[in-house]
Design a protein around this motif. Structure first.
Motif, short mmCIF file in Angstrom:
data_model
loop_
_atom_site.label_atom_id
_atom_site.label_comp_id
_atom_site.label_asym_id
_atom_site.label_seq_id
_atom_site.Cartn_x
_atom_site.Cartn_y
_atom_site.Cartn_z
N GLU A 114 0.84 -1.19 0.00
CA GLU A 114 0.00 0.00 0.00
C GLU A 114 0.89 1.26 0.00
O GLU A 114 0.89 2.05 0.94
CB GLU A 114 -0.90 0.02 1.23
CG GLU A 114 -1.88 -1.12 1.31
CD GLU A 114 -2.72 -1.08 2.57
OE1 GLU A 114 -3.91 -1.40 2.49
OE2 GLU A 114 -2.18 -0.69 3.64
N ARG A 155 -0.97 4.65 0.57
CA ARG A 155 -1.97 4.62 1.63
C ARG A 155 -2.17 6.00 2.25
O ARG A 155 -3.30 6.42 2.51
CB ARG A 155 -1.56 3.59 2.68
CG ARG A 155 -2.56 3.40 3.80
CD ARG A 155 -2.23 4.25 5.00
NE ARG A 155 -3.20 4.11 6.07
CZ ARG A 155 -3.28 4.94 7.11
NH1 ARG A 155 -2.42 5.96 7.20
NH2 ARG A 155 -4.19 4.76 8.04
N VAL A 180 -4.19 8.33 -0.07
CA VAL A 180 -5.61 7.94 -0.12
C VAL A 180 -6.30 8.37 1.17
O VAL A 180 -7.43 8.91 1.14
CB VAL A 180 -5.74 6.42 -0.34
CG1 VAL A 180 -7.20 5.99 -0.23
CG2 VAL A 180 -5.15 6.03 -1.69
N TYR A 181 -5.65 8.18 2.30
CA TYR A 181 -6.23 8.58 3.58
C TYR A 181 -6.46 10.09 3.63
O TYR A 181 -7.54 10.56 4.03
CB TYR A 181 -5.31 8.14 4.71
CG TYR A 181 -5.78 8.55 6.08
CD1 TYR A 181 -6.70 7.76 6.78
CD2 TYR A 181 -5.32 9.72 6.68
CE1 TYR A 181 -7.15 8.14 8.04
CE2 TYR A 181 -5.76 10.10 7.93
CZ TYR A 181 -6.67 9.31 8.61
OH TYR A 181 -7.11 9.70 9.85
N TRP A 195 -6.72 12.18 1.13
CA TRP A 195 -7.70 12.60 0.11
C TRP A 195 -9.13 12.33 0.58
O TRP A 195 -10.02 13.15 0.37
CB TRP A 195 -7.42 11.86 -1.19
CG TRP A 195 -8.24 12.32 -2.35
CD1 TRP A 195 -9.44 11.84 -2.76
CD2 TRP A 195 -7.89 13.37 -3.27
NE1 TRP A 195 -9.88 12.51 -3.87
CE2 TRP A 195 -8.95 13.45 -4.21
CE3 TRP A 195 -6.82 14.23 -3.40
CZ2 TRP A 195 -8.93 14.38 -5.25
CZ3 TRP A 195 -6.80 15.15 -4.44
CH2 TRP A 195 -7.85 15.21 -5.35
N ASN A 196 -9.35 11.21 1.25
CA ASN A 196 -10.70 10.86 1.68
C ASN A 196 -11.07 11.52 3.00
O ASN A 196 -12.18 12.06 3.14
CB ASN A 196 -10.82 9.34 1.82
CG ASN A 196 -10.68 8.63 0.49
OD1 ASN A 196 -11.00 9.17 -0.56
ND2 ASN A 196 -10.17 7.40 0.52
N GLN A 197 -10.19 11.49 3.98
CA GLN A 197 -10.52 12.01 5.30
C GLN A 197 -10.56 13.54 5.36
O GLN A 197 -11.35 14.12 6.09
CB GLN A 197 -9.51 11.49 6.34
CG GLN A 197 -9.52 9.98 6.49
CD GLN A 197 -10.87 9.44 6.97
OE1 GLN A 197 -11.52 10.04 7.82
NE2 GLN A 197 -11.29 8.31 6.41
N GLY A 248 -11.19 15.50 2.78
CA GLY A 248 -12.07 16.07 1.75
C GLY A 248 -11.30 16.88 0.73
O GLY A 248 -11.79 17.91 0.24
N GLY A 300 -10.65 16.16 -2.27
CA GLY A 300 -11.18 16.08 -3.63
C GLY A 300 -12.02 17.29 -3.98
O GLY A 300 -11.76 17.99 -4.97
N ASN A 314 -17.45 23.10 5.03
CA ASN A 314 -16.55 22.18 4.33
C ASN A 314 -16.75 22.21 2.82
O ASN A 314 -15.79 22.00 2.07
CB ASN A 314 -16.77 20.75 4.85
CG ASN A 314 -16.37 20.59 6.30
OD1 ASN A 314 -15.62 21.40 6.84
ND2 ASN A 314 -16.86 19.54 6.94
#
Length: 311
Positions: free
Chosen positions: A86, A89, A92-93, A95-97, A99, A101, A254
């Motif tokens: 990974e 990893r 990705v964390y 980018w998702n946690q 926000g 994007g 947000n």
């Protein structure tokens, strides 16, 4: 004249006096030997460059590490996430946690629109101040230059109060207006140097042909100032992309966050959960786009700034 003089062979080329080579110009003072000031300056520049390269290496390497590796092996290459299969990893964390994007889309649209509109307003203003003979143009240029020296931190509180009254405090359009207003003084001042450097002959020829000032500006002067326009656009994009303080003060939801504002919020959660790898990956996501843009277009930016200042 004697016959011997008439029949004398011509003088050989090797017997003719040779011309002396032109004297070489003297080298400028201090160019032959290294002065102490030059040595100190070189050491400082290379030390500063090495420090920045080292920081960039640490940032990129740490963004692929686990928290344990960051603290126990800060200068070694990442290993554990690659062994676990990974390697991305942390990205990705983050980018998702965090926000990132939606924040990335907001930042691209906001910064792009602000930079384009700023240059679109500044170009005709700089042209009018330098080429149309407007009365008091020198004084107005000086006022614009003074506006560059006013720290925007001093106007944040009254600006926030007034923007709140008209409902633009927590709004991307409000941030757009603030970015444009704060970027105009520098951009106008920069473009005045480019328009002053343009030749007068093209403008005079257009006037003889009956072209209006607006036609001359859009058809002749604007293409000639393309280098200055691109330079101004890139500088504004880089500065606005990295802007953080105004985004922290004016954006609370947000959905309206920019990258720097989302990263600031993510800092608290990542620190609480000891997700330092994800936090550093978030920093890399914010920093790398403008870093890559500057590396690719550094020559154009430096050439544009030098052209505007040199002429």
């Amino acid at each position: 004249m004697s016959a011997s003089a008439l029949t004398a062979p011509p003088e050989r080329a090797e017997e003719r006096p040779r011309r002396k080579a032109p004297r070489k110009p003297k080298p400028p003072p201090g160019s032959k030997r290294l002065s102490p000031l030059k040595i100190i300056g070189g050491v400082v520049v290379w030390a500063f460059t090495a420090f920045n390269v080292f920081v960039l290496y640490w940032l990129l390497a740490s963004s692929f590490k686990t928290p344990v590796e960051i603290f126990t092996q800060p200068f070694q290459l990442p290993r554990q996430w690659f062994v676990a299969g990974e390697p991305f990893r942390n990205f990705v964390y983050a980018w998702n946690q965090a926000g990132l994007g939606g924040a990335f889309v907001n930042t691209v649209l906001l910064v792009g629109a602000s930079a384009i509109v700023t240059v679109a307003i500044s170009a005709p203003a700089a042209y009018a101040l330098t080429r149309l003979g407007v009365r008091g143009s020198n004084a107005m240029t000086g006022v614009i230059a003074i506006g560059m020296g006013v720290p925007f931190q001093t106007v944040i509180i009254p600006l926030f109060v007034n923007m709140s009254k008209i409902g633009l405090a927590n709004n991307l359009f409000g941030m757009f207006l603030i970015y444009v207003a704060l970027s105009l003084p520098f951009t106008v001042f920069l473009l005045t140097g480019f328009f002053r450097s343009l030749p007068d002959e093209m403008e005079e020829a257009a006037a003889i042909d009956g072209a209006s000032p607006s036609r001359t500006f859009f058809s002749i002067m604007l293409p000639l100032a393309k280098g200055g326009l691109i330079t101004s656009l890139l500088i504004n994009m880089i500065s606005l992309w990295n802007e953080t303080l105004l985004a922290i003060v004016f954006l609370q939801e947000n959905a309206n966050f920019t990258l720097s504002r989302a990263l600031f919020t993510f800092y608290g959660a990542a620190s609480y959960q000891s997700e330092y790898g994800g936090l550093i990956a978030g920093v890399a996501i914010v920093v790398l786009p403008m870093l890559v843009l500057y590396i690719l277009l550094a020559r154009r930016i430096i050439t544009g700034l030098t052209l505007g200042a040199g002429k």
